[in-house]
Design a protein around this motif. Structure first.
Motif, PDB file in Angstrom:
ATOM      1  N   GLU A 177       0.813  -1.209  -0.077  1.00 14.97           N
ATOM      2  CA  GLU A 177       0.012   0.026   0.091  1.00 14.97           C
ATOM      3  C   GLU A 177       0.778   1.239   0.022  1.00 14.97           C
ATOM      4  OE1 GLU A 177      -2.720  -0.339   3.407  1.00 14.97           O
ATOM      5  OE2 GLU A 177      -3.189  -2.433   2.636  1.00 14.97           O
ATOM      6  N   GLN A 216      -8.086  -6.558  -1.922  1.00 11.61           N
ATOM      7  CA  GLN A 216      -6.764  -6.426  -1.193  1.00 11.61           C
ATOM      8  C   GLN A 216      -5.729  -7.866  -1.599  1.00 11.61           C
ATOM      9  OE1 GLN A 216      -7.036  -7.171   3.370  1.00 11.61           O
ATOM     10  NE2 GLN A 216      -5.520  -5.692   3.565  1.00 11.61           N
ATOM     11  N   TYR A 265      -8.187  -0.432  -2.652  1.00  7.47           N
ATOM     12  CA  TYR A 265      -7.568  -1.443  -3.415  1.00  7.47           C
ATOM     13  C   TYR A 265      -7.769  -1.649  -4.990  1.00  7.47           C
ATOM     14  CZ  TYR A 265      -6.354  -2.849   1.290  1.00  7.47           C
ATOM     15  OH  TYR A 265      -5.985  -2.938   2.457  1.00  7.47           O
TER      16      TYR A 265
END
Length: 520
Positions: A51, A320, A357
């Motif tokens: 991330e 994710q 995401y």
């Protein structure tokens, strides 16, 4: 034996819906049960690096994801024992997707999960099977089961396309249209044809006709890409013959992605329009070890406010997982401006576009020819004409790569982001400057942020093909790369205004493909 309410599973009576009948207790239905992830803490640490766009962030293969962070054999066994106890049968189990699909009679599911299922009628949703209150699970599944989807089968999402109206709108700009190849040229897409890649497309109904696709690609002088239909949960490619229905969505997505990346395989995952179907189809696309999509395009969504917390969490977990294995997910941000069609006078953003995401794709209105864009503003064709979805999430916090950004209000003034800002990027979406497509035998012009998700997905497929490796989760890199997008500084989507830099109408802007490729 004590029962525990499943967190986030509470359902309210949808406003305007009424109970019309009890469900037939002997009717057979299928339900998708989602299980917790193995080694959640280690997974969270790994995701932090991805991330943040860290240089040492390691991506997983699909096999590694399953082995290290799938569902444990022990948890699957517990659920199977519970199913047997209640006379339910296991239709499919997938450790990597952490899902088990159960089949049984309504009466058995009602007893198993402590719910009452009834038939409801609603003006816009039609008739559906629903429930109110929470779903309960016994002691030994408490904390093991994270979602139970499909007891309620109301339509969950809507497609984000707009067909150009036949009337001439009262505005100065004359209507024009583009083929996907003309847009790829205007947006300076790098050379390439997506060779070696698979683009996954998720559809909640409708279908395509091979004749339409063949005619379309032939008219562009492009070879027809390989299109594979993947049926999820008893669905498949079923064209309705109605060009105003979901066929438009399906065909538009394939034609845009296929024209720009004709050497890529296009895998279309068909499912039912329910939260269970939607989540399961995206999950199957992410975990598909046969077609192995490196990029997924989603043109369907719904306001965050109409999702249950368990559904949003289960869906976000799937997205994710996509980021963890280097699959880019592009999602349309919606076609109803800052209100997202809720009609309560408040601002709403669309999910799954609001997931941190995904690459959320907003809309512009475009003029240009050849390789130069002469004018590009926020897509806003008025209340009935549609506008770029965008705003601030009420469900997800500000991601690392959006820290310090603010949203400019149409009335003037700026406000620091209090949640995930939507969209990330944009592209041509106004039906008045829309895409030439062929649907159900008809030449038509279609717009909507629906068109922008496959446009970006095809760009990513070209970049992946040229690079020989997936670019994966692109958001941190795009936000760091100044100038990779054409900044849109004019227009609004209702409550939010375009401004220099990121804004809640068009995000970072429309693509300059060559610069995007360099940034990734």
């Amino acid at each position: 034996m004590t029962k525990h309410p499943l967190p986030g599973s509470e359902r309210q009576l949808a406003p305007g819906s009424k109970v019309v009948a009890q469900c037939d207790p002997s009717e057979t239905i299928q339900v998708v049960v989602v299980l917790r992830r193995k080694d959640e803490q280690q997974f969270a640490q790994m995701m932090k690096k991805i991330e943040a766009g860290a240089a040492d962030a390691k991506l997983l293969t699909r096999d590694e994801l399953e082995q290290r962070f799938g569902a444990s054999a022990e948890d699957i066994a517990k659920l199977k024992a519970f199913a047997t106890q209640h006379g339910l049968t296991v239709v499919r189990e997938d450790a990597s997707a952490r899902t088990v699909v159960l089949s049984g009679k309504i009466d058995q599911f009602q007893k198993a999960f402590d719910v009452q299922l009834q038939h409801y009628e609603h003006q816009s949703m039609g008739r559906f099977r629903g429930r109110t209150g929470a779903i309960s699970v016994p002691d030994d599944l408490h904390g093991v089961v994270t979602a139970v989807l499909g007891l309620d089968d109301r339509p969950q999402a809507r497609p984000h396309f707009r067909i150009r109206p036949p009337f001439q709108p009262a505005r100065a700009q004359p209507a024009s249209s583009f083929t996907p190849l003309q847009l790829a040229s205007l947006y300076q897409f790098p050379q390439g044809d997506g060779s070696g890649q698979c683009i996954g497309i998720v559809e909640l109904g409708g279908g395509y006709r091979t004749a339409d696709l063949d005619n379309y690609f032939a008219s562009l002088g492009v070879r027809s890409p390989k299109v594979v239909s993947v049926g999820v949960d008893q669905s498949g490619n079923h064209p309705t013959g109605d060009p105003n229905g979901p066929d438009s969505e399906v065909t538009l997505d394939i034609e845009i992605a296929g024209a720009i990346a004709p050497a890529a395989t296009i895998a279309v995952y068909f499912t039912t329009n329910s939260d269970a179907g939607f989540i399961d189809a995206v999950s199957q696309a992410v975990h598909d070890k046969t077609n192995k999509p490196s990029v997924i395009s989603i043109s369907w969504g719904a306001p965050e406010s109409v999702w249950t917390a368990q559904s949003m969490k289960a869906f976000n977990d799937v997205l994710q997982s996509a980021a963890a294995i280097g699959v880019t997910v592009c999602a349309a941000s919606g076609d109803s401006g800052s209100g997202d069609g809720v009609g309560d006078g408040s601002d709403h953003v669309d999910f799954p576009a609001s997931s941190p995401y995904v690459l959320a794709c907003g809309g512009t209105s475009l003029q240009g020819s050849g390789q130069s864009v002469s004018h590009e503003v926020v897509w806003n064709d008025g209340a009935n004409g549609g506008a770029s979805g965008g705003g601030v999430s009420g469900a997800f916090p500000v991601p690392a790569w959006q820290e310090g950004l603010s949203a400019s209000a149409a009335q003037g003034g700026k406000q620091a982001l209090t949640g995930r800002g939507v969209p990330d990027v944009a592209g041509d979406a106004s039906p008045l400057t829309g895409y030439d497509v062929i649907v159900d035998g008809n030449n038509t012009v279609v717009g909507g942020t629906s068109a922008v998700a496959p446009l970006w997905a095809a760009l990513i497929a070209r970049i992946n093909g040229a690079k020989g490796a997936p670019v994966g989760f692109v958001n941190p890199k795009l936000y760091k790369a100044s100038g990779a997008c054409n900044d849109i500084t004019q227009g609004n989507n209702g409550s939010y205004a375009a401004t220099t830099g990121w804004d809640a109408c068009t995000g970072l802007g429309s693509p300059n493909g060559v610069k995007v490729a360099a940034a990734l």
